[in-house]
Scaffold this motif. Structure first.
Motif, PDB file in Angstrom:
ATOM      1  N   PHE A 146       0.059   4.899   1.539  1.00 41.36           N
ATOM      2  CA  PHE A 146       1.188   4.367   0.736  1.00 41.36           C
ATOM      3  C   PHE A 146       1.751   3.134   0.880  1.00 41.36           C
ATOM      4  O   PHE A 146       1.684   2.471  -0.218  1.00 41.36           O
ATOM      5  CB  PHE A 146       2.161   5.659   0.541  1.00 41.36           C
ATOM      6  CG  PHE A 146       3.639   5.220  -0.404  1.00 41.36           C
ATOM      7  CD1 PHE A 146       3.503   5.312  -1.491  1.00 41.36           C
ATOM      8  CD2 PHE A 146       4.733   4.758   0.232  1.00 41.36           C
ATOM      9  CE1 PHE A 146       4.535   5.024  -2.401  1.00 41.36           C
ATOM     10  CE2 PHE A 146       5.816   4.253  -0.414  1.00 41.36           C
ATOM     11  CZ  PHE A 146       5.723   4.657  -1.808  1.00 41.36           C
ATOM     12  N   PHE A 147       1.901   3.007   1.927  1.00 45.65           N
ATOM     13  CA  PHE A 147       2.679   1.540   2.394  1.00 45.65           C
ATOM     14  C   PHE A 147       1.566   0.469   2.192  1.00 45.65           C
ATOM     15  O   PHE A 147       2.009  -0.653   1.632  1.00 45.65           O
ATOM     16  CB  PHE A 147       3.176   1.552   3.573  1.00 45.65           C
ATOM     17  CG  PHE A 147       4.340   2.385   4.397  1.00 45.65           C
ATOM     18  CD1 PHE A 147       5.471   2.325   3.253  1.00 45.65           C
ATOM     19  CD2 PHE A 147       4.473   3.024   5.151  1.00 45.65           C
ATOM     20  CE1 PHE A 147       6.576   3.016   3.431  1.00 45.65           C
ATOM     21  CE2 PHE A 147       5.490   3.857   5.362  1.00 45.65           C
ATOM     22  CZ  PHE A 147       6.729   3.922   4.503  1.00 45.65           C
ATOM     23  N   GLU A 148       0.475   0.535   2.467  1.00 52.84           N
ATOM     24  CA  GLU A 148      -0.579  -0.406   2.051  1.00 52.84           C
ATOM     25  C   GLU A 148      -0.718  -0.595   0.508  1.00 52.84           C
ATOM     26  O   GLU A 148      -0.616  -1.901   0.220  1.00 52.84           O
ATOM     27  CB  GLU A 148      -1.928   0.330   2.517  1.00 52.84           C
ATOM     28  CG  GLU A 148      -2.265   0.279   3.889  1.00 52.84           C
ATOM     29  CD  GLU A 148      -2.691  -1.149   4.620  1.00 52.84           C
ATOM     30  OE1 GLU A 148      -2.570  -2.280   3.736  1.00 52.84           O
ATOM     31  OE2 GLU A 148      -2.763  -1.304   6.005  1.00 52.84           O
ATOM     32  N   HIS A 149      -0.629   0.252  -0.296  1.00 57.60           N
ATOM     33  CA  HIS A 149      -0.549   0.464  -1.699  1.00 57.60           C
ATOM     34  C   HIS A 149       0.534  -0.418  -2.250  1.00 57.60           C
ATOM     35  O   HIS A 149       0.726  -1.314  -3.187  1.00 57.60           O
ATOM     36  CB  HIS A 149      -0.425   1.644  -2.375  1.00 57.60           C
ATOM     37  CG  HIS A 149      -0.219   1.476  -3.811  1.00 57.60           C
ATOM     38  ND1 HIS A 149      -1.226   1.025  -4.753  1.00 57.60           N
ATOM     39  CD2 HIS A 149       0.725   1.985  -4.601  1.00 57.60           C
ATOM     40  CE1 HIS A 149      -0.975   1.109  -5.787  1.00 57.60           C
ATOM     41  NE2 HIS A 149       0.438   1.774  -6.047  1.00 57.60           N
ATOM     42  N   LYS A 150       2.021  -0.321  -1.546  1.00 57.99           N
ATOM     43  CA  LYS A 150       2.972  -1.093  -1.956  1.00 57.99           C
ATOM     44  C   LYS A 150       3.212  -2.313  -1.490  1.00 57.99           C
ATOM     45  O   LYS A 150       4.012  -3.197  -1.690  1.00 57.99           O
ATOM     46  CB  LYS A 150       4.373  -0.290  -1.288  1.00 57.99           C
ATOM     47  CG  LYS A 150       4.393   0.978  -1.976  1.00 57.99           C
ATOM     48  CD  LYS A 150       4.696   1.092  -3.463  1.00 57.99           C
ATOM     49  CE  LYS A 150       5.948   0.528  -3.719  1.00 57.99           C
ATOM     50  NZ  LYS A 150       6.223   0.678  -5.280  1.00 57.99           N
ATOM     51  N   LEU A 151       2.260  -2.878  -0.390  1.00 56.11           N
ATOM     52  CA  LEU A 151       2.385  -4.158  -0.066  1.00 56.11           C
ATOM     53  C   LEU A 151       2.467  -5.358  -0.960  1.00 56.11           C
ATOM     54  O   LEU A 151       3.216  -6.367  -0.849  1.00 56.11           O
ATOM     55  CB  LEU A 151       1.127  -4.580   0.842  1.00 56.11           C
ATOM     56  CG  LEU A 151       1.161  -4.169   2.357  1.00 56.11           C
ATOM     57  CD1 LEU A 151      -0.175  -4.403   3.007  1.00 56.11           C
ATOM     58  CD2 LEU A 151       2.123  -4.992   2.974  1.00 56.11           C
ATOM     59  N   ALA A 152       1.728  -5.263  -2.366  1.00 51.40           N
ATOM     60  CA  ALA A 152       1.836  -6.290  -3.177  1.00 51.40           C
ATOM     61  C   ALA A 152       3.025  -6.144  -4.156  1.00 51.40           C
ATOM     62  O   ALA A 152       3.007  -6.867  -5.042  1.00 51.40           O
ATOM     63  CB  ALA A 152       0.382  -6.030  -3.880  1.00 51.40           C
TER      64      ALA A 152
END
Length: 283
Positions: A146-152
């Motif tokens: 989830f955090f990887e998805h929110k990086l951008a």
């Protein structure tokens, strides 16, 4: 004549955070549908409200909602409340409200407390655009994904977390986000031990790890959006080349950290540039 469905926000901690209108509505309706009838009785007793209660929670709302809508269509008025805050903001109520609207029942909002909005109002982060992610996944691998998805994400975003998982959630975030990324943790909003801490991610996590009290209560976590950096202005060709190679083998955070070691460029600049590179590749 149909009755009405009132969606009533209740206090999230301080009983004084209850509007005059909300009290009047609860005194006038025929029935109160509550997430936990035992919990709401304390609020009703405090304000001298004595109305029939019906349980409506995540385990029964799918099949109980039609019965409530039938009562409203027969002329009764129903108030929907959750244990604290505004119904449906990570609380039950959606099936009932959706069904009521589909069947021509008037649904009236009675606004009031909401932990998300209260936290946003004092976080000191931009609020012209923001997103709310509810509660995070329960497992570490799902949270990290989830955090990887929110990086951008370039706008402020927020999530709720429990006392049992707040430390693990921030530790997982630190494996993905840079240590200096700005976050705010708000716990026990409006309650006696209200605490609002804003700082770099690594520093906030350290406070949570050291202070047992920072692992108690209910939490809203707010995360600053990604900063825009024009990589053409900040990085030279060689720095961009090295970063691009590292991104083919490493995560965004690791690639930026290694590129900083190799080139001497600021890690934050490289991190933002890496995100921009990935945006272009994805587009």
């Amino acid at each position: 004549m149909y009755g009405k469905l009132y969606v009533v926000a209740t206090p999230i901690g301080n009983l004084a955070d209850f509007s005059f209108r909300a009290v009047d509505v609860l005194k006038q309706v025929d029935l109160i549908a509550a997430e936990d009838t035992r919990h709401v009785k304390m609020l009703l007793q405090h304000y001298g409200i004595n109305k029939p209660l019906q349980s409506l929670h995540q385990h029964n709302e799918d099949h109980a909602s039609q019965g409530l809508v039938d009562k409203i269509r027969d002329g009764q008025s129903v108030a929907l409340v959750s244990d604290a805050g505004t119904p449906m903001i990570s609380d039950p109520g959606f099936p009932l409200v959706k069904l009521a609207r589909q069947q021509g029942v008037e649904v009236c909002p009675i606004p009031g407390a909401c932990a998300l909005i209260a936290a946003l109002s004092v976080a000191g982060l931009p609020t012209s655009r923001f997103s709310f992610e509810g509660f995070l996944p329960r497992t570490g691998s799902a949270r990290r994904s989830f955090f990887e998805h929110k990086l951008a994400d370039n706008s402020t975003w927020a999530f709720y977390e429990s006392s049992h998982r707040i430390q693990a959630a921030l530790e997982d975030m630190l494996t993905v986000f840079p240590a200096e990324h700005q976050i705010v943790v708000a716990r026990e909003i409006t309650k006696l031990h209200e605490t609002i801490v804003g700082d770099e991610l690594a520093k906030v996590l350290e406070k949570v790890q050291i202070d047992e009290n920072m692992r108690k209560g209910e939490f809203v976590v707010l995360v600053a959006g990604r900063e825009h950096v024009d990589q053409d202005d900040e990085l030279n060709d060689e720095q961009r080349r090295i970063l691009g190679i590292l991104l083919t083998e490493c995560s965004t955070k690791t690639a930026a950290a290694l590129a900083a070691e190799i080139t001497g460029q600021r890690k934050k600049t490289l991190y933002q540039a890496a995100l921009a590179m990935q945006d272009k590749q994805g587009g």
